[in-house]
Motif scaffolding. Sequence first.
Motif, PDB file in Angstrom:
ATOM      1  N   ASN A  86      12.583 -22.741  61.667  1.00  0.00           N
ATOM      2  CA  ASN A  86      11.920 -22.156  62.831  1.00  0.00           C
ATOM      3  C   ASN A  86      12.029 -23.084  64.029  1.00  0.00           C
ATOM      4  O   ASN A  86      12.118 -24.309  63.882  1.00  0.00           O
ATOM      5  N   ILE A  87      11.968 -22.496  65.215  1.00  0.00           N
ATOM      6  CA  ILE A  87      11.732 -23.271  66.432  1.00  0.00           C
ATOM      7  C   ILE A  87      10.287 -23.023  66.850  1.00  0.00           C
ATOM      8  O   ILE A  87       9.905 -21.883  67.130  1.00  0.00           O
ATOM      9  N   SER A  94      10.400 -28.886  64.177  1.00  0.00           N
ATOM     10  CA  SER A  94      11.110 -27.739  64.747  1.00  0.00           C
ATOM     11  C   SER A  94      12.620 -27.882  64.581  1.00  0.00           C
ATOM     12  O   SER A  94      13.178 -28.989  64.680  1.00  0.00           O
ATOM     13  N   LEU A  95      13.289 -26.771  64.329  1.00  0.00           N
ATOM     14  CA  LEU A  95      14.729 -26.757  64.082  1.00  0.00           C
ATOM     15  C   LEU A  95      15.518 -27.434  65.202  1.00  0.00           C
ATOM     16  O   LEU A  95      16.550 -28.065  64.955  1.00  0.00           O
ATOM     17  N   ASP A  96      15.050 -27.332  66.442  1.00  0.00           N
ATOM     18  CA  ASP A  96      15.789 -27.893  67.563  1.00  0.00           C
ATOM     19  C   ASP A  96      15.534 -29.376  67.776  1.00  0.00           C
ATOM     20  O   ASP A  96      16.114 -29.981  68.676  1.00  0.00           O
ATOM     21  N   ASN A  97      14.693 -29.996  66.967  1.00  0.00           N
ATOM     22  CA  ASN A  97      14.515 -31.443  67.012  1.00  0.00           C
ATOM     23  C   ASN A  97      15.582 -32.097  66.148  1.00  0.00           C
ATOM     24  O   ASN A  97      15.700 -31.806  64.954  1.00  0.00           O
ATOM     25  N   GLY A 129       7.822 -27.930  55.868  1.00  0.00           N
ATOM     26  CA  GLY A 129       8.316 -27.082  56.940  1.00  0.00           C
ATOM     27  C   GLY A 129       8.613 -25.707  56.353  1.00  0.00           C
ATOM     28  O   GLY A 129       8.444 -25.466  55.153  1.00  0.00           O
ATOM     29  N   GLU A 130       9.075 -24.805  57.208  1.00  0.00           N
ATOM     30  CA  GLU A 130       9.355 -23.453  56.735  1.00  0.00           C
ATOM     31  C   GLU A 130      10.865 -23.274  56.583  1.00  0.00           C
ATOM     32  O   GLU A 130      11.567 -22.942  57.545  1.00  0.00           O
ATOM     33  N   ALA A 131      11.342 -23.536  55.360  1.00  0.00           N
ATOM     34  CA  ALA A 131      12.775 -23.430  55.061  1.00  0.00           C
ATOM     35  C   ALA A 131      12.912 -22.828  53.677  1.00  0.00           C
ATOM     36  O   ALA A 131      12.807 -23.530  52.669  1.00  0.00           O
ATOM     37  N   ASN A 132      13.137 -21.527  53.620  1.00  0.00           N
ATOM     38  CA  ASN A 132      13.094 -20.809  52.345  1.00  0.00           C
ATOM     39  C   ASN A 132      14.138 -21.284  51.340  1.00  0.00           C
ATOM     40  O   ASN A 132      13.895 -21.256  50.131  1.00  0.00           O
ATOM     41  N   LYS A 195      12.365 -18.552  67.544  1.00  0.00           N
ATOM     42  CA  LYS A 195      13.438 -18.373  66.570  1.00  0.00           C
ATOM     43  C   LYS A 195      12.938 -18.677  65.171  1.00  0.00           C
ATOM     44  O   LYS A 195      12.126 -19.573  64.970  1.00  0.00           O
ATOM     45  N   GLY A 196      13.465 -17.907  64.205  1.00  0.00           N
ATOM     46  CA  GLY A 196      13.121 -18.133  62.808  1.00  0.00           C
ATOM     47  C   GLY A 196      12.191 -17.051  62.292  1.00  0.00           C
ATOM     48  O   GLY A 196      11.668 -16.222  63.048  1.00  0.00           O
ATOM     49  N   LYS A 197      11.949 -17.066  60.990  1.00  0.00           N
ATOM     50  CA  LYS A 197      11.097 -16.059  60.376  1.00  0.00           C
ATOM     51  C   LYS A 197       9.673 -16.087  60.936  1.00  0.00           C
ATOM     52  O   LYS A 197       8.988 -15.073  60.993  1.00  0.00           O
TER      53      LYS A 197
END
Length: 372
Positions: A86-87, A94-97, A129-132, A195-197
């Motif tokens: 997710n961002i 966050s994914l963008d970090n 974090g949220e990473a399925n 962005k992200g689920k």
Amino acid sequence: MMFKTWFDHYHWDTVTQEIQDTTPRRVEQALAAKKRSVEDFKALISPAALAYLEPMAQLSHQLTQKRFGKTIQLYAPLYLSNECQNICTYCAFSLDNKIRRKTLTDEEILREAAAIKELGYEHVLLVTGEANQAVGVPYLKNAIRLLRPHFANISMEVQPLDLEEYQELIVEGLHTVLVYQETYHEETYKTHHPKGKKSNFHYRLATPDRLGQAGIHKIGLGALLGLEDWRTDSFFTALHLQYLEKTYWQSKYSISFPRLRPIQLTDHFQTFKSCMSDKELVQLICAYRLFNEDVELSLSTRETPRFRDHLVKLGITHMSAGSKTNPGGYVVEPESLEQFEISDERTPAQISSVILNQGYVPVWKDWDPSFV
């Protein structure tokens, strides 16, 4: 029926204006009520109610002591992973970090667990974090199996899951799930979750319904205080709590008060809308206690030592202590990136002494499977 049915009956701007327009007389009526409604809660979180903080605090103390006694339950988070798809504009994971990602192995999980046990804990909160793919249900199921022999109480704060997935984890020994809506303002939610689920506002909103349907022992709610107007977000949190208690009465409930904290490697922190003073947070905690005598109220190490010390007698029932907000933060990899900066860095032993010195008892274990 789902919470959305209740949620759709209220308009954010109307609720905000009603809170702002609350009169002192309406606050006094709410204080005098024998059983308080969400409309009373609305009055108690209003700007007008700040003038009544002393009687609110006294009543909150009395109600908390009557229901929970002189106890403060302690818990520690165990961060399993900082991988995330997710961002989120407020989170270091966050994914963008552009950070080095870390997910604990079985051996590392057990090393972290041993360190937490050494501190005295019997209650652990698993955080990812949220990473399925990296930390999906198979990973979580395995982690619970590894930790169940070592802890009496396993809680979880991870990505929202489907009903059947929660049922699988409950069978393994999952006791509590914390899921914060972040903000109940849909447009602001979309702004901070592009962005992200997690960008699916309504899937997240329905998560406590899925937890109740799965038969979880306890559900934790909260809003991230600072993304939007804290008063309006707190009203919707209280409304959510009332709905859940009426619908899934077999479960217990808790409320947390995460105020935004600085994070590393991002310039997003300055973009947030709402500030909340210490005095206003005390008001909010007392308002929740006056609204609901049974709900557990939790305060994390995001807050300063002095502030947390003063909250022991004012309604709080649960505190974290000695927290590490990075995967492997206790012993495996202490220098990995934190999700957010903590403010109270005292050890669990020091927090325990503070609690004892105020005439309260620190509780390290509040539930055991053998009692069921």
